[in-house]
Design a protein around this motif. Structure first.
Motif, PDB file in Angstrom:
ATOM      1  N   ASN A   1      47.292  73.020  23.868  1.00 29.86           N
ATOM      2  CA  ASN A   1      46.963  74.434  24.080  1.00 29.86           C
ATOM      3  C   ASN A   1      47.305  75.269  22.835  1.00 29.86           C
ATOM      4  OD1 ASN A   1      49.726  74.309  24.326  1.00 29.86           O
ATOM      5  ND2 ASN A   1      49.846  75.741  26.038  1.00 29.86           N
TER       6      ASN A   1
ATOM      7  N   TYR B   1      44.088  82.281  21.805  1.00 33.99           N
ATOM      8  CA  TYR B   1      44.635  83.013  22.952  1.00 33.99           C
ATOM      9  C   TYR B   1      43.837  82.696  24.217  1.00 33.99           C
ATOM     10  CZ  TYR B   1      46.997  85.344  19.170  1.00 33.99           C
ATOM     11  OH  TYR B   1      47.740  85.590  18.054  1.00 33.99           O
TER      12      TYR B   1
ATOM     13  N   VAL C   1      46.564  82.921  36.191  1.00 32.38           N
ATOM     14  CA  VAL C   1      45.443  83.171  35.276  1.00 32.38           C
ATOM     15  C   VAL C   1      44.316  82.142  35.472  1.00 32.38           C
ATOM     16  CG1 VAL C   1      46.667  84.459  33.491  1.00 32.38           C
ATOM     17  CG2 VAL C   1      46.675  81.995  33.414  1.00 32.38           C
TER      18      VAL C   1
ATOM     19  N   ASP D   1      39.143  80.957  19.787  1.00 32.11           N
ATOM     20  CA  ASP D   1      40.252  81.906  19.900  1.00 32.11           C
ATOM     21  C   ASP D   1      41.413  81.221  20.621  1.00 32.11           C
ATOM     22  OD1 ASP D   1      41.988  83.902  20.541  1.00 32.11           O
ATOM     23  OD2 ASP D   1      40.569  85.109  21.675  1.00 32.11           O
TER      24      ASP D   1
ATOM     25  N   ARG E   1      44.743  79.274  25.475  1.00 31.41           N
ATOM     26  CA  ARG E   1      46.015  79.232  26.209  1.00 31.41           C
ATOM     27  C   ARG E   1      45.876  79.815  27.605  1.00 31.41           C
ATOM     28  NH1 ARG E   1      48.590  81.563  21.229  1.00 31.41           N
ATOM     29  NH2 ARG E   1      48.593  79.802  19.803  1.00 31.41           N
ATOM     30  N   ALA E   2      44.942  80.741  27.777  1.00 33.74           N
ATOM     31  CA  ALA E   2      44.747  81.279  29.121  1.00 33.74           C
ATOM     32  C   ALA E   2      44.058  80.236  30.008  1.00 33.74           C
ATOM     33  CB  ALA E   2      43.908  82.554  29.062  1.00 33.74           C
TER      34      ALA E   2
ATOM     35  N   LEU F   1      52.372  78.220  16.740  1.00 29.55           N
ATOM     36  CA  LEU F   1      53.478  79.178  16.637  1.00 29.55           C
ATOM     37  C   LEU F   1      54.570  78.673  15.718  1.00 29.55           C
ATOM     38  CD1 LEU F   1      53.746  80.132  20.407  1.00 29.55           C
ATOM     39  CD2 LEU F   1      52.450  81.274  18.612  1.00 29.55           C
TER      40      LEU F   1
ATOM     41  N   ILE G   1      47.915  90.968  30.900  1.00 33.71           N
ATOM     42  CA  ILE G   1      47.604  90.828  29.472  1.00 33.71           C
ATOM     43  C   ILE G   1      46.180  90.331  29.260  1.00 33.71           C
ATOM     44  CG2 ILE G   1      49.962  90.463  28.620  1.00 33.71           C
ATOM     45  CD1 ILE G   1      49.155  87.470  28.491  1.00 33.71           C
ATOM     46  N   ASN G   2      45.597  89.711  30.291  1.00 38.89           N
ATOM     47  CA  ASN G   2      44.210  89.298  30.132  1.00 38.89           C
ATOM     48  C   ASN G   2      43.240  90.346  30.668  1.00 38.89           C
ATOM     49  OD1 ASN G   2      44.231  86.589  28.841  1.00 38.89           O
ATOM     50  ND2 ASN G   2      45.612  86.139  30.528  1.00 38.89           N
TER      51      ASN G   2
ATOM     52  N   ARG H   1      52.017  70.100  23.064  1.00 41.05           N
ATOM     53  CA  ARG H   1      51.828  71.429  22.500  1.00 41.05           C
ATOM     54  C   ARG H   1      50.584  71.554  21.624  1.00 41.05           C
ATOM     55  NH1 ARG H   1      56.469  74.992  21.868  1.00 41.05           N
ATOM     56  NH2 ARG H   1      57.804  74.611  23.645  1.00 41.05           N
TER      57      ARG H   1
ATOM     58  N   MET I   1      49.917  75.518  21.107  1.00 44.74           N
ATOM     59  CA  MET I   1      51.238  76.143  20.996  1.00 44.74           C
ATOM     60  C   MET I   1      51.889  75.775  19.664  1.00 44.74           C
ATOM     61  SD  MET I   1      52.076  78.157  23.467  1.00 44.74           S
ATOM     62  CE  MET I   1      53.835  78.251  23.767  1.00 44.74           C
TER      63      MET I   1
END
Lengths: 269, 294
Positions: A64, A94, A177, A92, A97-98, A69, A124-125, A61, A66
């Motif tokens: 990426n 986000y 993605v 960034d 993670r993409a 969180l 979302i992307n 985790r 994670m």
């Protein structure tokens, strides 16, 4: 300390997609993993094995972000992704993670249609074009070896699928993605042997295009699919450490450390 | 194996207690239907359901329930509009944004709202909301009006909506949120595209149950909305709701056995049916759309 340019020279060009440097994670005041140094080669499958509590998932985790969180988790050290530290302040999370996808222990499709599950990451992307979404959903489902089973019921709820199909749907969702790396946290833990075999075949096919890092409890699984294997163990204080890393063949046939040998022979854990 | 005597006794007492509630329900329905039958032997169902004049307490009696229905519709709509927006807003905040500390303070505070006696809300409507509306936006507002009563009812049902919505938002598994984050979703996308849709059945159910409470609420509308059964959708005027009419007549305006006395049972039966339907829809929504996430 090496400069950014040197880091890129050192790790990126020689084919490591991810490199960790003294990576540690603290929960509260306590280290869960400490000083992990590892180079993950591109277009390969790397298995992370080790007993429960050795910090395998925590490590995964970090790759990426994670762990961001979890408010109590504090990450130290560096994780270079294509030579760039993903914990630098200008990164960034986000976007990271993409580009570094993840598949979880239990299949966790959204309570939406099969199509919308795979399209979610695209939407979302910022992908809006309907044809492009349809094309990429189809492509991702094909890559995940699920297209033929679901092509006639794309608008059905994802929960109608079996557990194994749901997990392949989650893989398709991550692939849609177009990440470079796929992190898999015991992706077959809740599946029967046949569904597990399908996921394993799929992983071997996917490594042509992706780098896969898989956490597993199952040593046979690591031996079957992984090119490289990392062994993690808790030390006497319960802090997860990287004990050994090498090609899967070395780890299973000729381990350097006594601990690894005991573990792969089934004497620990 | 022999069941001890004491346990048998306890068992039958508890059985009696639960039977009693069912008996009470049956008796209520029986009374409503029985008295309504007298009413409908004197007034046609058609006139009752579709008539637009309700002049039961006058000499020239007309028994069209539509004005009362409109009154109930008006006040309940205002209430649910207010309660759904504010209730859902606070639910999303509490479940997704608030720190555990803030949550532990705000949630009980919100639930205190549910404990305020409705008569207090009634006077709150007359003596606080109406003057406030009069001095700020609606100088022509009547002393009794649907808007203030609706707002007060809305405030009253905020806790119902917020608490039930929050429960269902909070029940959305972390694994779903993590799946969304792992695809690069930002917090707001996770909340609006994953958490709220997954909790939708609970949210809709909370709206419907809140609406059912508003439709059945009596004290606030009896105090603040007026006793003027006219067909209007203007929220600034005095109106009368179904419940307020029943309260008015049953507190002694009509002698026993007269048609106006019987009319309250017909209105009551109608109201009972409406609220029961709302509750059934609410339960259906929860079951049918319930998040099937293991």
């Amino acid at each position: 300390m090496t400069s950014k340019i040197e880091e890129i020279d050192t790790y990126y060009n020689i084919g490591y997609v991810i490199t960790t440097l003294d990576l540690s994670v603290k929960y509260g005041g306590r280290y869960a993993i400490k000083d992990i140094n590892i180079n993950i080669p591109r277009n390969s499958i790397t298995a992370i094995i080790g007993p429960s509590g050795s910090g395998k998932t925590t490590f995964l985790r970090c790759l990426n972000r994670m762990n961001d969180l979890i408010s109590k988790a504090k990450v130290e050290g560096r994780v270079l992704f294509n030579g760039k530290n993903i914990y630098d302040p200008d990164v960034d999370p986000y976007q990271i993670r993409a580009r570094i996808g993840m598949v979880f222990q239990k299949p966790n499709p959204f309570p939406k249609s099969i199509f919308e599950n795979v399209a979610f990451g695209l939407r979302i992307n910022g992908v809006k074009n309907r044809e492009e979404i349809e094309r990429r959903v189809k492509h991702a489902l094909t890559q995940a070896a699920l297209w033929d089973e679901v092509k006639d019921r794309l608008n059905h709820n994802a929960y109608e699928l079996s557990g194994g199909q749901q997990q392949r749907l989650c893989i398709a969702r991550a692939l849609a993605v177009e990440p470079e790396v796929l992190l898999m946290d015991e992706p077959a833990a809740s599946l029967d042997p046949i569904a597990t075999a399908r996921i394993e075949e799929l992983m071997i096919r996917l490594k042509e295009r992706y780098t896969i890092i898989i956490v597993t409890h199952n040593m046979q699984q690591a031996a079957r699919v992984a090119d490289y294997t990392a062994v993690m163990m808790p030390d006497e204080d319960g802090v997860g450490k990287l004990v050994e890393f090498g090609t899967t063949r070395e780890i299973f046939t000729n381990p350097k450390s006594k601990k690894t040998e005991d573990y792969v022979r089934g004497r620990i854990g | 194996m022999q069941v001890p005597r004491a346990e048998k006794i306890v068992g039958s007492v508890l059985l009696a207690a639960s039977l009693l509630t069912i008996i009470a329900l049956i008796l209520i329905i029986e009374t409503l239907v029985y008295e309504s039958l007298f009413f409908f032997s004197r007034v046609s169902i058609f006139e009752f359901l579709f008539g637009v004049e309700w002049t039961v307490l006058f000499l020239d009696k007309k028994f069209g329930v539509v004005p009362l229905l409109a009154g109930t519709f008006l006040t309940s709509s205002i209430a649910i509009l207010l309660a759904s927006t504010i209730g859902l807003g606070s639910a999303v905040y509490l479940s997704e944004y608030a720190s555990p500390r803030v949550r532990s303070v705000v949630k009980p505070l919100l639930e205190i709202l549910a404990g305020i006696p409705t008569v207090v809300y009634g006077y709150f409507a007359i003596y606080t909301i109406t003057p406030l509306l009069k001095s700020s936006v609606f100088p022509d507002i009547s002393f009794y009006n649907a808007l203030s009563a609706g707002i007060a009812m809305g405030v009253m049902i905020i806790p119902t909506v917020a608490s039930l919505s929050e429960d269902s938002l909070y029940a959305v598994p972390e694994t779903l949120k993590h799946a969304a984050y792992s695809l690069g979703a930002k917090k707001i996308q996770v909340v609006f595209r994953v958490v709220i849709p997954a909790a939708l059945s609970g949210i809709v159910a909370s709206f419907i149950l809140g609406l059912a409470r508003a439709v059945g609420e009596t004290m606030i509308v009896a105090i603040a909305a007026g006793f003027r059964p006219v067909l209007t959708l203007n929220p600034l005027e005095a109106i009368q709701t179904m419940t307020a009419f029943i309260a008015q007549v049953s507190t002694g305006e009509a002698p026993h056995g007269t048609v106006e006395y019987q009319s309250i049972f017909a209105v009551g039966l109608y109201l009972f049916t409406l609220v029961m339907l709302l509750n059934l829809i609410g339960n259906y929504v929860v079951r049918r759309w319930g998040v099937r996430v293991s």
